[in-house]
Design a protein around this motif. Structure first.
Motif, mmCIF file in Angstrom:
data_model
loop_
_atom_site.group_PDB
_atom_site.id
_atom_site.type_symbol
_atom_site.label_atom_id
_atom_site.label_comp_id
_atom_site.label_asym_id
_atom_site.label_seq_id
_atom_site.Cartn_x
_atom_site.Cartn_y
_atom_site.Cartn_z
ATOM 1 N N ILE A 46 0.902 -1.120 -0.057
ATOM 2 C CA ILE A 46 -0.063 -0.018 -0.028
ATOM 3 C C ILE A 46 0.965 1.317 0.125
ATOM 4 N N PHE A 50 1.423 1.373 -4.284
ATOM 5 C CA PHE A 50 0.106 1.877 -4.753
ATOM 6 C C PHE A 50 -0.704 0.568 -5.168
ATOM 7 N N ILE A 51 -0.380 -0.517 -4.807
ATOM 8 C CA ILE A 51 -1.347 -1.704 -5.332
ATOM 9 C C ILE A 51 -2.578 -1.515 -4.859
ATOM 10 N N PRO A 52 -3.586 -1.953 -5.622
ATOM 11 C CA PRO A 52 -4.890 -1.665 -5.296
ATOM 12 C C PRO A 52 -5.181 -2.770 -4.215
ATOM 13 N N LEU A 53 -6.141 -2.667 -3.409
ATOM 14 C CA LEU A 53 -6.355 -3.622 -2.270
ATOM 15 C C LEU A 53 -6.397 -5.098 -2.711
ATOM 16 N N PRO A 54 -7.286 -5.261 -3.706
ATOM 17 C CA PRO A 54 -7.666 -6.761 -4.121
ATOM 18 C C PRO A 54 -6.476 -7.394 -4.590
ATOM 19 N N ALA A 56 -3.360 -6.543 -3.865
ATOM 20 C CA ALA A 56 -2.453 -6.624 -2.874
ATOM 21 C C ALA A 56 -2.678 -7.843 -2.075
ATOM 22 N N GLY A 120 -8.518 0.641 2.971
ATOM 23 C CA GLY A 120 -8.826 0.997 1.762
ATOM 24 C C GLY A 120 -9.718 2.208 1.654
ATOM 25 N N ARG A 124 -2.743 6.983 2.198
ATOM 26 C CA ARG A 124 -1.597 6.064 2.555
ATOM 27 C C ARG A 124 -1.028 6.182 3.967
#
Lengths: 172, 320
Positions: A46, A50-54, A56, A120, A124
Motif C-alpha cells: 500500500i 500503490f497496489i489496489p487492495l484486491p 495486494a 482501503g 496512504r
C-alpha cells in the motif's frame, strides 16, 4: 490380555489428546508471527507499491501458507466482480468463513475485524498508521501466546499421559 | 451502447437508473448523488429527481434520498477498494472511470501547508458521462485546412461549458491522426498528434491507455499541466499538431507561442460566451497578437452542434 490392550489404548488416547492440546499452544505464536509479517507486506504494497487492495491481498495470499492464504484470497475474491462487495464486508466475510482453520484466538480475530473497517478507505499515511497499530496489537498477543506456550505446552503433553495413566489405575 | 458506467453504482441506485425510459437513459449526461438528499439526473439538458417507482419528478421532496452507506459503497467501488491509490485524483477532485467518464467529488478538504492534500468525508458525487461522437468534426474540418502544409491551421474552439468543445476536439484529433481529413478523394496522410490532457477528458486515459478513439498516430500526456506538457511533447515526441483543452492562463499562452515558433500546429479550446465576438477581452489580453488563424464557436442545438467559424481577423467564414 484384553484388559492390558484396553489399558494401553486409554493411555495412548490420553497422550494423544495432550499432544494435540500442546500443539495448539505451539502453533498459535507461529501463526501470529506469520500474520504480522503478512500485514507488514500489505503495508509495503500500500505504502510504496500503490497496489489496489484486491491485488495486494492476492499477492499476500500467494506468499502466505495455510490457513492465512485462504483468508486473503477469499477477501480478494469477494471484492472483485461479480460480487463487488465493499472491502469491509469482504474482509469480515473472509474472517467469518476461514477463522476456524487457524489456531489463533478471538483477540487476534478482533484486531483484524477492526482493521477491516479502515482498510482501503483513506490515504496512504492513514492506512500505514492503522496497519502499524494492528501489528502492535498482534505483537502484544504474540508475546502472551509465547508465554502461554512456555507455560502450558510441556504441561499439556505430560498431563495427557498422566490422565491416561490415572484412568487406567482407577478402572484396573 | 456503452452503459459500462452503470456498474460503478451500488445495487439500489443502479436498479433505479435502469428503470428509466430508454430515451432518458441513453441521453443521460450527469448523475448526481448528494448524501441525505435526492438523487438527481441530468438528461438531454433537463434535470430531474428520481422517484422510488422509477419515475422522474422535478419536486425534490418526492425524490429518493441516498444515505451514508451508499456514499461509502460508491466510493469503495469507484476507487477499486483502494482510496490510497487515488491520492492525486482526490487532490484534483475527480476520478476517471473506465470508458473515460468522470466522477467529480466533493467533501471536506484536508489541507497541508495551505494546499489541498486530499478530500475526506466525501458526500457529493457527480458522474459526467462522456460520449464519443465520431464524425462530429466533419462539417467544421474544411474550414480549418492549410492547403500548403497539408495540415490544419492554428485553431481555437470557444464555447461555454457543456456545449461539446471536448467532443469536437477529440474528433479533430482522431480525424487528423487517422488521415481522415484534407481534400481530394484520398485525403491527406495522417499526422503525428500530441494531446496534453490535463484533466483526462479528451482521451479519458486509464493507466496511460486512451478509452476513446483518438487516432493511431496520437500520443497522450495524461494529467499533465498544459504549459509544461506542451514543452515536453515538443521536445520528446516531435508532433505535427498539439491538442490542448481549456487554455486560459498566462503560461499556457507562452507555451503556445513556443509551439508556434517550433512549427507545430495547435488546436485548443477555451471558455467563452461564444456570441458576437469569439474572444473575451480577458483571453484576448492573454493571447495578445495573432496566435490563432481560425476561431470556432459552438452551441448545442437539437441536431447536435451549431457552430460558426471566424478567420484570424474575426471575420465570419461560416454559419451553420
Amino acid at each position: 490380555m484384553i484388559k492390558l490392550l484396553g489399558a494401553a489404548m486409554v493411555i495412548l488416547a490420553g497422550t494423544l489428546a495432550g499432544w494435540i492440546q500442546a500443539r495448539r499452544f505451539a502453533v498459535r505464536p507461529q501463526e501470529i508471527r506469520r500474520l504480522i509479517l503478512s500485514l507488514q507486506r500489505l503495508d509495503t504494497e500500500i505504502g510504496y507499491g500503490f497496489i489496489p487492495l484486491p491485488e495486494a491481498l492476492r499477492r499476500i495470499g500467494a506468499q502466505s501458507r495455510e490457513p492465512l492464504n485462504r483468508l486473503y484470497n477469499e477477501a480478494a475474491e469477494a471484492m472483485e466482480a461479480p460480487r463487488n462487495w465493499t472491502a469491509q464486508d469482504s474482509l469480515h466475510y473472509a474472517l467469518q468463513e476461514n477463522w476456524k482453520f487457524t489456531s489463533m484466538k478471538a483477540q487476534e480475530r478482533e484486531v483484524l475485524h477492526q482493521l477491516a473497517f479502515t482498510l482501503g478507505t483513506s490515504d496512504r499515511a492513514n492506512q500505514k498508521t492503522h496497519i502499524q497499530s494492528a501489528v502492535k496489537a498482534l505483537e502484544a498477543e504474540e508475546a502472551q501466546a509465547l508465554e502461554e506456550q512456555a507455560r502450558y505446552e510441556k504441561m499439556c503433553r505430560s498431563l495427557g499421559l498422566l490422565i491416561g495413566a490415572f484412568i487406567v489405575i482407577l478402572i484396573y | 451502447m456503452n452503459e459500462q458506467w452503470l456498474s460503478v453504482f451500488p445495487e439500489r441506485i443502479r436498479s433505479l437508473l435502469l428503470k428509466l425510459p430508454p430515451l432518458m437513459l441513453s441521453g443521460l449526461e450527469e448523475v448526481r448523488i448528494r448524501e441525505e438528499r435526492p438523487l438527481e439526473i441530468n438528461t438531454g439538458g433537463q434535470f430531474y429527481f428520481l422517484k422510488e417507482d422509477g419515475g422522474v419528478t422535478v419536486h425534490p421532496e418526492q425524490g429518493v434520498r441516498t444515505g451514508r452507506e451508499e456514499s461509502h459503497r460508491l466510493l469503495d467501488l469507484i476507487t477499486n477498494h483502494s482510496v490510497y491509490t487515488m491520492e492525486e485524483e482526490l487532490r484534483k477532485g475527480f476520478i476517471t472511470l473506465p470508458g473515460g467518464h468522470r466522477m467529480g467529488l466533493s467533501g471536506r478538504a484536508v489541507l497541508s501547508r495551505g494546499k489541498v492534500e486530499h478530500i475526506r468525508d466525501i458526500s457529493g458525487f457527480n458522474l459526467r458521462i462522456a460520449r464519443e461522437v465520431k464524425g462530429a468534426s466533419v462539417p467544421v474540418l474544411p474550414y480549418l485546412l492549410d492547403n500548403r502544409g497539408k495540415n490544419l491551421l492554428h485553431t481555437l474552439i470557444v464555447a461555454p461549458p457543456q456545449q461539446g468543445k471536448t467532443t469536437l476536439l477529440r474528433d479533430l484529433a482522431r480525424a487528423v491522426s487517422s488521415g481522415q481529413f484534407g481534400t481530394g478523394r484520398e485525403g491527406w496522410p495522417g499526422l503525428k498528434v500530441a494531446i496534453i490532457d490535463e484533466r483526462s477528458e479528451i482521451a479519458g486515459c486509464r493507466r496511460g491507455v486512451p478509452s476513446f478513439d483518438v487516432g493511431p498516430r496520437t500520443d497522450i500526456m495524461d494529467g499533465c499541466p498544459k504549459a509544461e506538457g506542451i514543452m515536453m511533447m515538443i521536445r520528446s515526441m516531435s508532433p505535427d499538431i498539439i491538442v490542448v483543452d481549456e487554455i486560459g492562463r498566462q503560461e499556457d499562452a507562452e507555451a503556445l507561442r513556443q509551439a508556434l515558433h517550433a512549427g507545430v500546429r495547435v488546436i485548443a479550446t477555451a471558455h467563452g460566451a461564444g456570441d458576437a465576438k469569439p474572444l473575451s477581452p480577458l483571453l484576448e489580453g492573454i493571447l495578445g497578437g495573432k496566435l490563432f488563424q481560425r476561431f470556432v464557436t459552438l452551441r448545442r442545438s437539437e441536431q447536435g452542434f451549431a457552430f460558426k467559424v471566424y478567420d484570424e481577423d474575426y471575420k465570419p467564414l461560416l454559419q451553420h
